[in-house]
Design an enzyme around this catalytic site. Structure first.
Site, PDB file in Angstrom:
ATOM      1  N   THR A 133       0.892  -1.234   0.041  1.00 58.94           N
ATOM      2  CA  THR A 133      -0.037  -0.046   0.094  1.00 58.94           C
ATOM      3  C   THR A 133       1.014   1.281   0.107  1.00 58.94           C
ATOM      4  O   THR A 133       1.906   1.149   0.559  1.00 58.94           O
ATOM      5  CB  THR A 133      -0.907  -0.142   1.411  1.00 58.94           C
ATOM      6  OG1 THR A 133      -1.580   1.332   1.381  1.00 58.94           O
ATOM      7  CG2 THR A 133      -0.170  -0.300   2.538  1.00 58.94           C
ATOM      8  N   ASP A 134       0.234   2.479  -0.449  1.00 59.42           N
ATOM      9  CA  ASP A 134       0.775   3.603  -0.147  1.00 59.42           C
ATOM     10  C   ASP A 134       0.999   4.180   1.145  1.00 59.42           C
ATOM     11  O   ASP A 134       1.576   5.363   1.193  1.00 59.42           O
ATOM     12  CB  ASP A 134       0.429   4.561  -1.516  1.00 59.42           C
ATOM     13  CG  ASP A 134      -1.276   4.946  -0.967  1.00 59.42           C
ATOM     14  OD1 ASP A 134      -1.939   4.302  -0.098  1.00 59.42           O
ATOM     15  OD2 ASP A 134      -1.738   5.773  -1.796  1.00 59.42           O
ATOM     16  N   GLU A 135       0.263   3.484   2.014  1.00 61.82           N
ATOM     17  CA  GLU A 135       0.152   4.007   3.279  1.00 61.82           C
ATOM     18  C   GLU A 135       1.286   3.704   4.191  1.00 61.82           C
ATOM     19  O   GLU A 135       1.720   4.499   5.108  1.00 61.82           O
ATOM     20  CB  GLU A 135      -1.044   3.407   4.023  1.00 61.82           C
ATOM     21  CG  GLU A 135      -2.462   3.491   3.431  1.00 61.82           C
ATOM     22  CD  GLU A 135      -3.715   3.240   4.093  1.00 61.82           C
ATOM     23  OE1 GLU A 135      -3.670   3.126   5.241  1.00 61.82           O
ATOM     24  OE2 GLU A 135      -4.814   2.915   3.538  1.00 61.82           O
ATOM     25  N   TYR A 158      -2.010  -0.705  10.995  1.00 65.10           N
ATOM     26  CA  TYR A 158      -2.161  -1.345   9.600  1.00 65.10           C
ATOM     27  C   TYR A 158      -0.861  -0.977   8.690  1.00 65.10           C
ATOM     28  O   TYR A 158      -0.271  -2.093   8.306  1.00 65.10           O
ATOM     29  CB  TYR A 158      -3.471  -0.931   8.782  1.00 65.10           C
ATOM     30  CG  TYR A 158      -3.511  -1.528   7.442  1.00 65.10           C
ATOM     31  CD1 TYR A 158      -3.284  -2.583   7.080  1.00 65.10           C
ATOM     32  CD2 TYR A 158      -3.291  -0.250   6.607  1.00 65.10           C
ATOM     33  CE1 TYR A 158      -3.400  -2.983   5.531  1.00 65.10           C
ATOM     34  CE2 TYR A 158      -3.376  -0.489   5.126  1.00 65.10           C
ATOM     35  CZ  TYR A 158      -3.162  -1.720   4.851  1.00 65.10           C
ATOM     36  OH  TYR A 158      -3.417  -2.280   3.138  1.00 65.10           O
ATOM     37  N   LYS A 162       2.240  -3.464   7.158  1.00 68.61           N
ATOM     38  CA  LYS A 162       2.732  -3.558   5.923  1.00 68.61           C
ATOM     39  C   LYS A 162       3.892  -3.155   5.565  1.00 68.61           C
ATOM     40  O   LYS A 162       4.678  -3.619   4.841  1.00 68.61           O
ATOM     41  CB  LYS A 162       1.577  -2.666   4.892  1.00 68.61           C
ATOM     42  CG  LYS A 162       0.169  -3.261   4.938  1.00 68.61           C
ATOM     43  CD  LYS A 162       0.090  -4.692   4.317  1.00 68.61           C
ATOM     44  CE  LYS A 162       0.020  -4.680   2.962  1.00 68.61           C
ATOM     45  NZ  LYS A 162      -0.306  -6.069   2.377  1.00 68.61           N
ATOM     46  N   ASN A 187      -5.765   3.746  -2.873  1.00 68.82           N
ATOM     47  CA  ASN A 187      -7.059   3.193  -2.429  1.00 68.82           C
ATOM     48  C   ASN A 187      -7.821   2.511  -3.631  1.00 68.82           C
ATOM     49  O   ASN A 187      -8.128   3.237  -4.548  1.00 68.82           O
ATOM     50  CB  ASN A 187      -7.890   4.119  -1.842  1.00 68.82           C
ATOM     51  CG  ASN A 187      -7.378   4.564  -0.532  1.00 68.82           C
ATOM     52  OD1 ASN A 187      -6.275   4.896  -0.190  1.00 68.82           O
ATOM     53  ND2 ASN A 187      -8.438   4.365   0.525  1.00 68.82           N
ATOM     54  N   ASN A 257     -12.642  13.036   0.635  1.00 64.79           N
ATOM     55  CA  ASN A 257     -13.691  12.267   0.889  1.00 64.79           C
ATOM     56  C   ASN A 257     -14.981  12.867   0.627  1.00 64.79           C
ATOM     57  O   ASN A 257     -15.947  12.174   0.222  1.00 64.79           O
ATOM     58  CB  ASN A 257     -13.498  11.697   2.250  1.00 64.79           C
ATOM     59  CG  ASN A 257     -12.191  11.124   2.612  1.00 64.79           C
ATOM     60  OD1 ASN A 257     -11.586  10.329   1.630  1.00 64.79           O
ATOM     61  ND2 ASN A 257     -11.696  10.996   3.726  1.00 64.79           N
ATOM     62  N   GLY A 292      -4.961   9.498  14.349  1.00 67.74           N
ATOM     63  CA  GLY A 292      -3.734   9.480  13.482  1.00 67.74           C
ATOM     64  C   GLY A 292      -4.324   9.386  11.948  1.00 67.74           C
ATOM     65  O   GLY A 292      -3.577   9.064  11.055  1.00 67.74           O
TER      66      GLY A 292
END
Ligand code: NAD
Ligand code: TYD
Length: 352
Positions: A133-135, A158, A162, A187, A257, A292
């Site tokens: 993921t880019d997270e 999470y 990762k 996403n 969002n 966060g």
């Protein structure tokens, strides 16, 4: 590279099931897929309904936990696995905030177990593709993009789990020369996504006339990647001769969002007008922010574009319409995965 026996982990989840459908239905891949999935709340055999019959001898399902090293080893050996595409993970940030344990087990220990199996097969093993993921890069301000050079700064349990698994994959390439690839994508959205993530949650709540929860001020930004584009990117990487590299995969669709939620409301009002003609935007409810909560993700995918000529085909405007249409047309799937009937079916078929 000719993969004969590809282990896909987490193939009953959202992206994994789309990937299996894509690989069997839309590519030149001629080998077998061995789908290893624990069937957590997020894993749904309904996502692959009919695949076994449609591709006789080419699709095998094994219900197993990647944290169970002995069971996974047996599947690996019995099936002569020569490549792994690793999707299996605990994937929902909000759950990782409430209970991180399973994220540490599955995402870190599970990945480690798979790497060890691949390493043991040494020269016969062709590719370990790790889907990430880019997270892992943390959060951006108003400007800039994540590149493959951006330092890792994960902010949630999470994304930290990762990041840890990415580091393990990288280390196995450097230390043991394991042929690896890591893709870090933004996403995903599209068919078969479990309705705890923003887009399917909003679609289904809006159809049912329930509140649409928007965290904080709704101005957090994500880049959105249509799941089929992601599958095509993974396959492009797998077929290439690149190894030991990481690639960012993005959708060219940065959105706040609140803008997404409003779009979903407006498209639904047009496709399925609410009773009394009421606008579904009235269901939008701002709720307490996620702790966060990363402010902005944006991805620079020029490396995969430059080296392998991949770019996303779907715009957000077209992808979101397809996605909404799919959820409207697949009410049976939705009712099944939301009901206890699905969990009892798993118990009946797989004995747990
Ligand atoms: P998902 O939650 O829909 O599916 C995960 C699948 O893994 C499920 O089928 C589940 O049963 C299985 N699984 C979980 N723990 C397991 C275990 N211990 N052993 C075997 N199987 C197990 O997730 P997804 O959205 O399809 O994501 C797939 C991968 O892509 C994950 O690695 C995730 O981190 C990554 N990713 C997802 C997104 C996204 O937007 N969904 C974005 C970037 C990266
Ligand atoms: P999500 O789909 O959980 O993906 P991720 O946290 O991996 O980005 O959330 C996408 C964005 O939507 C994120 O900024 C959090 C926000 N969000 C809401 O505002 N309301 C919700 O009910 C959910 C699930 C997410």
């Amino acid at each position: 590279m000719n993969i004969n026996n590809l282990m896909v982990t987490g193939g009953c989840g959202f992206i994994g099931s789309n990937f299996i459908r894509y690989l069997l239905g839309e590519t030149v891949f001629t080998g077998r897929i061995i789908n290893v999935d624990k069937l957590t709340y997020a894993g749904n055999p309904e996502n692959l309904r009919g695949i076994h019959e449609q591709y006789p001898g080419r699709y095998i399902f094994q219900k197993a936990d990647i944290c169970d090293a002995d069971v996974i080893r047996k599947i690996f050996t019995d099936n002569n696995i020569d490549a792994i595409c690793h999707f299996a993970a605990e994937s929902h940030v909000d759950r990782s905030i409430k209970r991180p344990d399973s994220f540490i087990h599955t995402n870190i220990v599970g990945t480690f177990n798979l790497l060890e199996l691949a390493r043991a097969r040494a020269d016969k093993f062709l590719l370990f593709h790790h889907v990430s993921t880019d997270e892992v890069y943390g959060s951006l301000g108003a400007e800039g993009y994540f590149t493959e050079e951006t330092p890792y700064r994960p902010n949630s349990p999470y994304s930290a789990s990762k990041a840890a698994s990415d580091h393990l994959v990288r280390a196995y390439h450097e230390t043991f020369a394991l042929p690896t690839l890591i893709s870090n994508c933004s996403n995903n959205y599209g068919p078969y996504q479990f309705p705890e993530k923003l887009i399917p949650l909003v679609i289904l709540n809006a159809v049912d006339g329930k509140p649409l929860p928007v965290y904080g001020d709704g101005r957090n930004v994500r880049d959105w990647l249509y799941v089929r584009d992601h599958c095509a990117a993974i396959w492009t990487l797998m077929r290439s001769d690149k190894r030991g590299e990481m690639y960012n995969i993005g959708g060219n669709s940065e959105m706040e969002n609140i803008v997404i939620v409003e779009m979903v409301c407006d498209i639904l009002d047009e496709m399925l007008p609410a009773s009394g003609g009421r606008s579904r935007r009235s269901l939008i409810t701002f709720v307490k922010d996620r702790p966060g909560h990363d402010r902005r993700y944006a991805i620079d995918f020029s490396k995969v574009h430059r080296e392998l000529n991949w770019s996303p085909q779907e715009s957000f405007a077209t992808g979101i319409r397809k996605t909404i249409r799919w959820y409207l047309d697949n009410r049976t799937w939705i009712d099944k995965i939301r009901s206890g009937e699905y969990q009892s079916w798993i118990r009946e078929h797989y004995g747990q």
